[in-house]
Write a protein that holds these residues in place. Structure first.
Motif, PDB file in Angstrom:
ATOM      1  N   ASP A 269       0.886  -1.012  -0.116  1.00  0.00           N
ATOM      2  CA  ASP A 269      -0.078  -0.141  -0.129  1.00  0.00           C
ATOM      3  C   ASP A 269       0.964   1.312  -0.028  1.00  0.00           C
ATOM      4  O   ASP A 269       1.152   1.906   1.241  1.00  0.00           O
ATOM      5  CB  ASP A 269      -0.969  -0.023   1.317  1.00  0.00           C
ATOM      6  N   PRO A 270       1.522   1.588  -1.176  1.00  0.00           N
ATOM      7  CA  PRO A 270       2.475   2.615  -1.193  1.00  0.00           C
ATOM      8  C   PRO A 270       1.934   3.894  -0.817  1.00  0.00           C
ATOM      9  O   PRO A 270       2.908   4.833  -0.323  1.00  0.00           O
ATOM     10  CB  PRO A 270       2.968   2.585  -2.775  1.00  0.00           C
ATOM     11  N   THR A 271       0.641   4.213  -1.135  1.00  0.00           N
ATOM     12  CA  THR A 271       0.399   5.569  -0.631  1.00  0.00           C
ATOM     13  C   THR A 271      -0.089   5.955   0.918  1.00  0.00           C
ATOM     14  O   THR A 271      -0.297   6.975   1.155  1.00  0.00           O
ATOM     15  CB  THR A 271      -1.056   6.131  -1.487  1.00  0.00           C
ATOM     16  N   ALA A 272      -0.186   4.801   1.612  1.00  0.00           N
ATOM     17  CA  ALA A 272      -0.466   4.622   3.100  1.00  0.00           C
ATOM     18  C   ALA A 272       0.534   5.749   3.785  1.00  0.00           C
ATOM     19  O   ALA A 272       1.878   5.289   3.586  1.00  0.00           O
ATOM     20  CB  ALA A 272      -0.452   3.650   3.819  1.00  0.00           C
ATOM     21  N   ALA A 273       0.297   6.529   4.730  1.00  0.00           N
ATOM     22  CA  ALA A 273       1.249   7.406   5.309  1.00  0.00           C
ATOM     23  C   ALA A 273       2.107   6.719   6.013  1.00  0.00           C
ATOM     24  O   ALA A 273       3.364   7.300   6.122  1.00  0.00           O
ATOM     25  CB  ALA A 273       0.221   8.258   6.317  1.00  0.00           C
ATOM     26  N   CYS A 274       2.142   5.632   6.574  1.00  0.00           N
ATOM     27  CA  CYS A 274       2.850   4.982   7.277  1.00  0.00           C
ATOM     28  C   CYS A 274       3.835   3.724   6.526  1.00  0.00           C
ATOM     29  O   CYS A 274       4.772   3.111   7.168  1.00  0.00           O
ATOM     30  CB  CYS A 274       2.251   4.156   8.573  1.00  0.00           C
ATOM     31  N   SER A 275       3.452   3.930   5.471  1.00  0.00           N
ATOM     32  CA  SER A 275       4.515   2.888   4.344  1.00  0.00           C
ATOM     33  C   SER A 275       5.500   3.403   3.931  1.00  0.00           C
ATOM     34  O   SER A 275       5.663   4.073   3.083  1.00  0.00           O
ATOM     35  CB  SER A 275       3.287   2.462   3.056  1.00  0.00           C
ATOM     36  N   GLN A 276       6.705   2.494   4.684  1.00  0.00           N
ATOM     37  CA  GLN A 276       7.981   3.128   4.572  1.00  0.00           C
ATOM     38  C   GLN A 276       8.792   1.919   5.075  1.00  0.00           C
ATOM     39  O   GLN A 276       8.731   1.555   6.053  1.00  0.00           O
ATOM     40  CB  GLN A 276       8.430   4.443   4.924  1.00  0.00           C
ATOM     41  N   VAL A 277       9.589   1.254   3.994  1.00  0.00           N
ATOM     42  CA  VAL A 277      10.405   0.033   4.297  1.00  0.00           C
ATOM     43  C   VAL A 277      12.049   0.485   4.974  1.00  0.00           C
ATOM     44  O   VAL A 277      12.200   1.638   4.759  1.00  0.00           O
ATOM     45  CB  VAL A 277      10.814  -0.756   3.279  1.00  0.00           C
ATOM     46  N   LYS A 278      12.262  -0.338   5.816  1.00  0.00           N
ATOM     47  CA  LYS A 278      13.674  -0.103   6.466  1.00  0.00           C
ATOM     48  C   LYS A 278      14.190  -1.473   6.675  1.00  0.00           C
ATOM     49  O   LYS A 278      13.457  -2.463   6.722  1.00  0.00           O
ATOM     50  CB  LYS A 278      13.508   0.562   7.930  1.00  0.00           C
TER      51      LYS A 278
ATOM     52  N   ILE B 257      14.578  -6.719   4.920  1.00  0.00           N
ATOM     53  CA  ILE B 257      13.864  -5.415   4.872  1.00  0.00           C
ATOM     54  C   ILE B 257      12.329  -5.336   5.341  1.00  0.00           C
ATOM     55  O   ILE B 257      11.860  -6.608   5.102  1.00  0.00           O
ATOM     56  CB  ILE B 257      13.873  -4.734   3.622  1.00  0.00           C
ATOM     57  N   VAL B 258      11.931  -4.448   6.164  1.00  0.00           N
ATOM     58  CA  VAL B 258      10.445  -4.792   6.639  1.00  0.00           C
ATOM     59  C   VAL B 258       9.745  -3.359   6.525  1.00  0.00           C
ATOM     60  O   VAL B 258      10.452  -2.314   6.534  1.00  0.00           O
ATOM     61  CB  VAL B 258      10.548  -5.085   8.239  1.00  0.00           C
TER      62      VAL B 258
END
Length: 138
Positions: A81-90, A98-99
């Motif tokens: 869900d790339p547009t979700a505000a919390c969506s960012q891998v690290k 990577i999660v």
């Protein structure tokens, strides 16, 4: 000959209805970055499996050293869900995968899916190494 026409029309219609979805709708943004992988600013890139986060891309760029001559660069927006505000891998604190803490998806250090809900791998940018300068683009 009159029996062949309906078959040809049906064959055309079936072939025209192919699924052309190639993955998640990560917004396209221009990417043109360059970094010196030997710089003191990026000491983690001196060893295989080392990584750095860069500004750029849609939600940032993750650069991973695969080997001394191969670096990969991934978009940090999770493909689930790339547009979700919390969506960012690290990179996980274990440095093994990577999660995305938002949806729980896990990816290997080559960007492939290890655990869902994501079904698509991380979006990868083009990389080119010239001497110690790494060029990243789309």
């Amino acid at each position: 000959m009159s029996r062949i026409w309906p078959l040809l029309v049906l064959l055309f219609l079936v072939s025209a209805c192919k699924d052309t979805f190639n993955g998640p709708a990560i917004p396209e943004v221009p990417v043109s970055e360059q970094i010196n992988v030997s710089s003191l600013q990026y000491p983690a890139l001196r060893q295989d499996g080392g990584y750095v986060y860069l500004n750029g891309g849609y939600k940032g760029i993750l650069v991973v050293r695969q080997s001394a001559s191969l670096y990969t660069a991934f978009e940090r927006a999770c493909p689930y869900d790339p547009t979700a505000a919390c969506s960012q891998v690290k990179v996980d604190p274990s440095n093994l995968f990577i999660v995305d803490d938002c949806c729980g998806s896990q990816f290997n250090l080559q960007g492939g899916v290890m655990a869902g809900p994501a079904v698509y791998g991380l979006k990868q940018y083009k990389t080119s190494l010239s001497g110690s300068v790494l060029y990243i683009s789309n």
